[in-house]
Enzyme design. Structure first.
Site, mmCIF file in Angstrom:
data_model
loop_
_atom_site.group_PDB
_atom_site.id
_atom_site.type_symbol
_atom_site.label_atom_id
_atom_site.label_comp_id
_atom_site.label_asym_id
_atom_site.label_seq_id
_atom_site.Cartn_x
_atom_site.Cartn_y
_atom_site.Cartn_z
ATOM 1 N N LYS A 145 15.746 -52.849 63.839
ATOM 2 C CA LYS A 145 15.959 -53.401 62.499
ATOM 3 C C LYS A 145 16.885 -52.487 61.704
ATOM 4 O O LYS A 145 16.715 -51.259 61.720
ATOM 5 C CB LYS A 145 14.617 -53.538 61.767
ATOM 6 C CG LYS A 145 13.660 -54.554 62.405
ATOM 7 C CD LYS A 145 14.085 -55.988 62.144
ATOM 8 C CE LYS A 145 13.021 -56.969 62.638
ATOM 9 N NZ LYS A 145 13.464 -58.369 62.494
ATOM 10 N N LYS A 247 13.555 -69.598 67.034
ATOM 11 C CA LYS A 247 12.144 -69.331 66.807
ATOM 12 C C LYS A 247 11.450 -70.683 66.809
ATOM 13 O O LYS A 247 11.577 -71.444 65.831
ATOM 14 C CB LYS A 247 11.943 -68.639 65.455
ATOM 15 C CG LYS A 247 12.408 -67.184 65.404
ATOM 16 C CD LYS A 247 12.168 -66.605 64.026
ATOM 17 C CE LYS A 247 12.111 -65.087 64.038
ATOM 18 N NZ LYS A 247 13.165 -64.405 64.749
#
Ligand SMILES: O=C(O)CCC(=O)c1ccccc1C(=O)O
Ligand SMILES: [Mg+2]
Length: 342
Positions: A145, A247
């Site tokens: 991240k 997703k």
């Protein structure tokens, strides 16, 4: 239809440019012997309350006809469509991957999928340690991240990660929409020397044009920008990115994710840090699609507990897809299931 609400804590919160994920609340759905899971995550799906209400309304009608009413409730639609698909796959004696792949391309689903380790935002040392640990565990791809701190600090973090893992493993980044256009240009140019596989969502979800116009040669993936869009709209974004992050929870179900994935050139399938039912479903979806990149499905260990034992753990950076009928888990309705230490 049976529903069961649950809440799971993360073992360690996942820190991102869009905030920290500490807890996941969801609803398990049972129809006959089929199991589904709705695990809403605002930013990608409706809220938990909206999801719970939508599923309560489904309970008052016929589940198979209720799917059509859930277009703006992707997590609820995911839970319901999965329970129906799992039931049908079990009835047919096929794995969910086989069931989802039926009628699709020429070859059947693959039996295992490569997965990436997920490393949150953190100090230079913490980030490098987590990446080193992932490589020691056998992962061939690390996702880190970025975008939660000044660009120069991310550059030092990524430098340390590349130094820690060496040149062999793939390294991808996820900014979760944390940069503006100027920061993104600067970040991508500064990070180019670290041989980055791709950067996920450098710009905010609604700035699709900005992604198209980024001048860096680093491959770009879209994630948040797909949430809440219909398949035809997403196909229209094909020129805005190199890779598409699917997703299933945000797209309204594994059925939709597989259908969309077949129409796009380069995809990865990831969880929204789901419990065992939705996570295993995403593994079946990935197996049906056989993506050319490692998938973001190694998220079981981020949770402190789960609904049931994990039928598809990570070994050497890969997950074996359960080959029995249906999903391979009964979720909260497992005989030996439940409990926070599963
Ligand atoms: O892709 C992965 O490695 C795991 C999934 C992940 O990062 C994630 C998990 C929950 C919410 C958002 C995201 C994301 O990809 O941005
Ligand atoms: Mg992402």
């Amino acid at each position: 239809m049976r529903v069961e609400e649950f809440s799971l804590s993360l073992e360690t919160p996942l820190s991102t440019a869009a905030g920290e994920i500490r807890e996941r609340r969801g609803v398990a759905v049972g129809i006959g012997d089929g199991v589904g899971e709705a695990m809403p995550l605002p930013g990608w799906t409706e809220s938990f309350e909206e999801c719970r209400e939508a599923l309560a309304d489904v309970g008052k009608s016929d589940p198979s006809s209720a799917l059509a009413d859930l277009d703006d409730r992707p997590a609820a639609r995911h839970g319901l469509s999965l329970a129906l698909a799992d039931r049908d796959a079990r009835d047919a004696g096929r794995s969910l991957a086989q069931h989802l792949g039926a009628g699709g391309g020429s070859k059947g689903p693959v039996e295992s999928v490569p997965v990436n380790a997920t490393v949150g935002d953190g100090s230079v040392e913490k980030t490098a340690d987590a990446a080193r640990k992932a490589i020691a565990e056998g992962f061939g791809t690390v996702k880190c991240k970025v975008g939660a701190r000044p660009v120069e600090e991310d550059v030092e973090r990524v430098r340390a990660v590349r130094g820690a893992i060496g040149n062999g493993p793939a390294l991808r980044l996820d900014a979760n929409g944390g940069w503006n256009r100027e920061e993104a240009e600067h970040a991508l140019n500064s990070l180019a020397e670290f041989d980055i596989e791709y950067v996920e969502q450098p710009l905010p979800a609604d700035d699709v044009a900005g992604h198209r116009e980024l001048t860096s040669s680093m491959p770009i993936a879209l994630d948040e920008s797909l949430a809440g869009r219909r398949a035809e709209e997403i196909e229209g974004l094909a020129d805005a990115a190199d890779v598409f992050v699917l997703k299933p929870m945000a797209l309204g179900g594994v059925d939709r994710a597989v259908e969309l994935g077949r129409r796009l050139d380069s995809v990865v399938v990831t969880t929204t840090i789901d419990a065992v039912v939705a996570r295993t479903a995403a593994i079946h979806a990935a197996a049906a699609l056989d993506p050319d990149h490692a998938c973001g499905l190694a998220t079981a260990d981020l949770l402190a507990g789960d609904l049931a034992p994990d039928p598809a753990p990570v070994t050497d950076g890969r997950i074996e897809v359960p080959q029995g009928p249906g999903l391979g888990t009964d979720g909260p309705w497992s005989e030996n299931g439940g409990g926070d230490d599963a």
